[in-house]
Design a protein around this motif. Sequence first.
Motif, PDB file in Angstrom:
ATOM      1  N   THR A  34     -10.191   1.181  -0.242  1.00 46.43           N
ATOM      2  CA  THR A  34      -8.819   0.759  -0.448  1.00 46.43           C
ATOM      3  C   THR A  34      -8.129   0.049   0.850  1.00 46.43           C
ATOM      4  N   ALA A  35      -8.950   0.182   1.995  1.00 41.64           N
ATOM      5  CA  ALA A  35      -8.332  -0.187   3.446  1.00 41.64           C
ATOM      6  C   ALA A  35      -7.719  -1.801   3.166  1.00 41.64           C
ATOM      7  N   HIS A  36      -8.102  -2.564   2.329  1.00 41.56           N
ATOM      8  CA  HIS A  36      -7.700  -3.958   2.476  1.00 41.56           C
ATOM      9  C   HIS A  36      -7.530  -4.195   0.885  1.00 41.56           C
ATOM     10  N   GLU A  37      -6.920  -3.312   0.158  1.00 42.57           N
ATOM     11  CA  GLU A  37      -6.705  -3.445  -1.358  1.00 42.57           C
ATOM     12  C   GLU A  37      -5.137  -3.156  -1.604  1.00 42.57           C
ATOM     13  N   GLU A  38      -4.550  -3.762  -2.539  1.00 43.69           N
ATOM     14  CA  GLU A  38      -3.220  -3.317  -2.854  1.00 43.69           C
ATOM     15  C   GLU A  38      -3.433  -2.049  -3.633  1.00 43.69           C
ATOM     16  N   VAL A  39      -2.506  -0.970  -3.352  1.00 46.62           N
ATOM     17  CA  VAL A  39      -2.472   0.412  -3.892  1.00 46.62           C
ATOM     18  C   VAL A  39      -0.704   0.591  -4.081  1.00 46.62           C
ATOM     19  N   THR A  40      -0.175   0.283  -5.395  1.00 46.67           N
ATOM     20  CA  THR A  40       1.107   0.594  -5.460  1.00 46.67           C
ATOM     21  C   THR A  40       1.369   1.931  -5.946  1.00 46.67           C
ATOM     22  N   ASP A  41       2.560   2.469  -5.922  1.00 45.72           N
ATOM     23  CA  ASP A  41       2.750   3.797  -6.292  1.00 45.72           C
ATOM     24  C   ASP A  41       2.390   4.054  -7.730  1.00 45.72           C
ATOM     25  N   ASN A  42       2.640   2.814  -8.535  1.00 48.09           N
ATOM     26  CA  ASN A  42       2.252   3.108 -10.120  1.00 48.09           C
ATOM     27  C   ASN A  42       0.697   2.882 -10.334  1.00 48.09           C
ATOM     28  N   GLU A  43       0.019   2.352  -9.565  1.00 53.33           N
ATOM     29  CA  GLU A  43      -1.409   2.431  -9.755  1.00 53.33           C
ATOM     30  C   GLU A  43      -2.112   3.429  -9.276  1.00 53.33           C
ATOM     31  N   ALA A  44      -1.389   4.260  -8.350  1.00 51.73           N
ATOM     32  CA  ALA A  44      -1.907   5.348  -7.815  1.00 51.73           C
ATOM     33  C   ALA A  44      -1.346   6.451  -8.850  1.00 51.73           C
ATOM     34  N   ALA A  56      -4.247   8.629 -10.932  1.00 54.59           N
ATOM     35  CA  ALA A  56      -4.208  10.204 -11.064  1.00 54.59           C
ATOM     36  C   ALA A  56      -4.054  10.889 -12.223  1.00 54.59           C
ATOM     37  N   THR A  57      -3.242  10.106 -13.259  1.00 51.68           N
ATOM     38  CA  THR A  57      -3.210  10.741 -14.573  1.00 51.68           C
ATOM     39  C   THR A  57      -4.545  10.616 -15.395  1.00 51.68           C
ATOM     40  N   GLY A  58      -5.204   9.566 -15.224  1.00 54.95           N
ATOM     41  CA  GLY A  58      -6.285   9.239 -15.908  1.00 54.95           C
ATOM     42  C   GLY A  58      -7.463  10.122 -15.340  1.00 54.95           C
ATOM     43  N   GLY A  59      -7.360  10.525 -14.069  1.00 58.90           N
ATOM     44  CA  GLY A  59      -8.557  11.339 -13.503  1.00 58.90           C
ATOM     45  C   GLY A  59      -8.203  12.783 -14.117  1.00 58.90           C
ATOM     46  N   VAL A  60      -7.135  13.398 -14.290  1.00 61.93           N
ATOM     47  CA  VAL A  60      -6.972  14.541 -14.530  1.00 61.93           C
ATOM     48  C   VAL A  60      -7.299  14.557 -16.029  1.00 61.93           C
ATOM     49  N   GLN A  79       0.875  -1.296   0.039  1.00 64.20           N
ATOM     50  CA  GLN A  79      -0.097   0.022  -0.025  1.00 64.20           C
ATOM     51  C   GLN A  79       0.690   1.193   0.073  1.00 64.20           C
ATOM     52  N   GLU A  80       1.907   1.230  -0.576  1.00 60.84           N
ATOM     53  CA  GLU A  80       2.794   2.567  -0.564  1.00 60.84           C
ATOM     54  C   GLU A  80       2.234   3.435  -1.364  1.00 60.84           C
ATOM     55  N   GLY A  81       1.214   3.123  -2.237  1.00 60.78           N
ATOM     56  CA  GLY A  81       0.873   4.201  -3.214  1.00 60.78           C
ATOM     57  C   GLY A  81      -0.645   4.809  -2.497  1.00 60.78           C
ATOM     58  N   ARG A  82      -0.988   4.229  -1.496  1.00 61.72           N
ATOM     59  CA  ARG A  82      -2.361   4.618  -0.995  1.00 61.72           C
ATOM     60  C   ARG A  82      -2.495   6.059  -0.252  1.00 61.72           C
ATOM     61  N   THR A  83      -1.466   6.534   0.090  1.00 62.41           N
ATOM     62  CA  THR A  83      -1.528   8.124   0.314  1.00 62.41           C
ATOM     63  C   THR A  83      -1.632   8.718  -0.712  1.00 62.41           C
ATOM     64  N   SER A  84      -0.794   8.654  -1.658  1.00 56.58           N
ATOM     65  CA  SER A  84      -0.894   9.206  -3.069  1.00 56.58           C
ATOM     66  C   SER A  84      -2.273   9.323  -3.758  1.00 56.58           C
ATOM     67  N   LEU A  85      -2.892   8.100  -3.641  1.00 51.69           N
ATOM     68  CA  LEU A  85      -4.241   7.636  -4.348  1.00 51.69           C
ATOM     69  C   LEU A  85      -5.155   8.735  -3.356  1.00 51.69           C
ATOM     70  N   LEU A  86      -5.112   8.596  -2.243  1.00 49.37           N
ATOM     71  CA  LEU A  86      -6.075   9.371  -1.227  1.00 49.37           C
ATOM     72  C   LEU A  86      -5.971  11.014  -1.647  1.00 49.37           C
ATOM     73  N   PHE A 144     -10.087   7.659 -13.806  1.00 53.84           N
ATOM     74  CA  PHE A 144      -9.414   7.188 -12.476  1.00 53.84           C
ATOM     75  C   PHE A 144      -9.381   5.798 -12.097  1.00 53.84           C
ATOM     76  N   LEU A 145     -10.556   5.256 -12.128  1.00 55.87           N
ATOM     77  CA  LEU A 145     -10.758   3.797 -11.756  1.00 55.87           C
ATOM     78  C   LEU A 145      -9.935   2.871 -12.675  1.00 55.87           C
ATOM     79  N   GLY A 146     -10.236   3.582 -13.919  1.00 58.07           N
ATOM     80  CA  GLY A 146      -9.522   2.517 -15.091  1.00 58.07           C
ATOM     81  C   GLY A 146      -8.116   2.528 -15.166  1.00 58.07           C
ATOM     82  N   GLY A 147      -7.816   3.704 -14.593  1.00 51.74           N
ATOM     83  CA  GLY A 147      -6.057   3.757 -14.488  1.00 51.74           C
ATOM     84  C   GLY A 147      -5.601   2.920 -13.471  1.00 51.74           C
ATOM     85  N   TYR A 148      -6.494   2.924 -12.361  1.00 46.94           N
ATOM     86  CA  TYR A 148      -5.954   1.878 -11.260  1.00 46.94           C
ATOM     87  C   TYR A 148      -6.047   0.463 -11.390  1.00 46.94           C
ATOM     88  N   TYR A 149      -7.167  -0.023 -12.245  1.00 43.79           N
ATOM     89  CA  TYR A 149      -7.181  -1.435 -12.597  1.00 43.79           C
ATOM     90  C   TYR A 149      -6.446  -1.761 -13.493  1.00 43.79           C
TER      91      TYR A 149
END
Length: 442
Positions: free
Chosen positions: A164-174, A178-182, A111-118, A217-222
């Motif tokens: 995302t409390a119990h999901e994998e969130v890597t830096d690259n997923e985050a 974010a890029t997709g959302g923007v 979950q290294e990227g979770r903070t960035s995702l939030l 945003f969701l598509g980029g993550y998955y």
Amino acid sequence: MKILLLVIFFVLLCGRAVAQEVQVPFDSAGTIQVINQDLEKKLDLFTAYPHFEEARLFQEPDSSYSVEITSDSSGRTLRGHLRWSLSDKRDAERRIRNMLFESRSENGLDQEGRTSLLISSVVLSLAGYGTLIPVAFNMTNAEQIAGTDLLMAGGSFLLASTLTAHEEVTDNEASLAATGGVLGLGHGWLLTFLIGGVNANYHTAAGISTVTSIGEFLGGYYIARNLRMTGGTASVIGMGGLFGAFDGFGLSIAVLPSNPPNSAVSLMTGLSLAGSVGGYYAGYLLAMDHPYSDGDATVLWLGATLGGVIPLVNLLEANVNDHVTLPLLSIAGSIAATAALHQATRSTNFTSSQAFNIVLATTAGGLALAGISLIAKGSEQTSVALASIGAVGGFCLAFATTHTTQRVSKTTGSLNIQLNPTALLASHVARPVPLAGLSYTF
């Protein structure tokens, strides 16, 4: 024209056209330089070598691959070479990604990227959705507008945090999320005006933009998760989407007349949207072609920006206003710089701090030569030209001198002669020191 030739000359200096084979990592993240016995037991890449010790991967000048395999048989160290194609390299990357993914599953969530995702979700909601939703519903009450903005910001954090409390969130997923959302914000507006033309309703555009942004945003993550992206691959794909949109818009300007009719809106938005989609795919191809570290991706972003901006600003300063020449040269410059740096970063594996140093050197080079021009009371055109040369020169110098951790091995044998003058001073000791030595590496 002379200025542009000088800029091109500096760009060519960035290439490292030495006929060498260069050690490259086995994985797309650029971290696994050597496969030892423990890794081989998990990967099964070299099952034909029963006495396997370790393997190293080298890239040949023709972009093919050679694996140096060390074995230990009956106390004798044997060294062999195995030719690999690009598909073999891709297979190794896939196996390593799967191994790392399984290892993370066993050792706990990454979950290294979770903070960035939030943070990304809150910023998008506060600056994007919280503004667009009141426009979409034609809100006029200031308190309702402010309340919607705050509700979106706080609600997005609570929702994303819970999901995302119990999901994998890597830096690259985050990063890709974010890029997709923007980019999704812009894609929504482009899609609306592509369909509606000049008669498109901006209330509708705001609603569609919100939906496309959340979707991307969701598509980029998955997508990042399913592809198990590592290193700077997400950044390169995001770069493709952004620069593709700019290239599509520039192409529309080039093909349309200087005073386009109102009906041209659909063409401009359509080419921009198509360019962004094509750019995503081009970025994916680049990211899958060789391992990008985070620093490599930053350098690629910087180079593509320089390649597109420098021709544009210099031509504008030279009073070149042709609506065909300007965008096409800018697009060509950006694509050429991207292609050159894609090759040049094959063996760099820059860290984020090293890439930031290259950014600083680029900025410093541009500022220094611009300052010299101002001191010498040069014209504005001269100042822009010198700033461009300084920026490219600073970029190339920093790129060429930044230390990388890759090992370089010559493809041909080399004769080494060692001289040791200090042996003359140690001639009286019991154990003589050799004055000279001769060795040949095959």
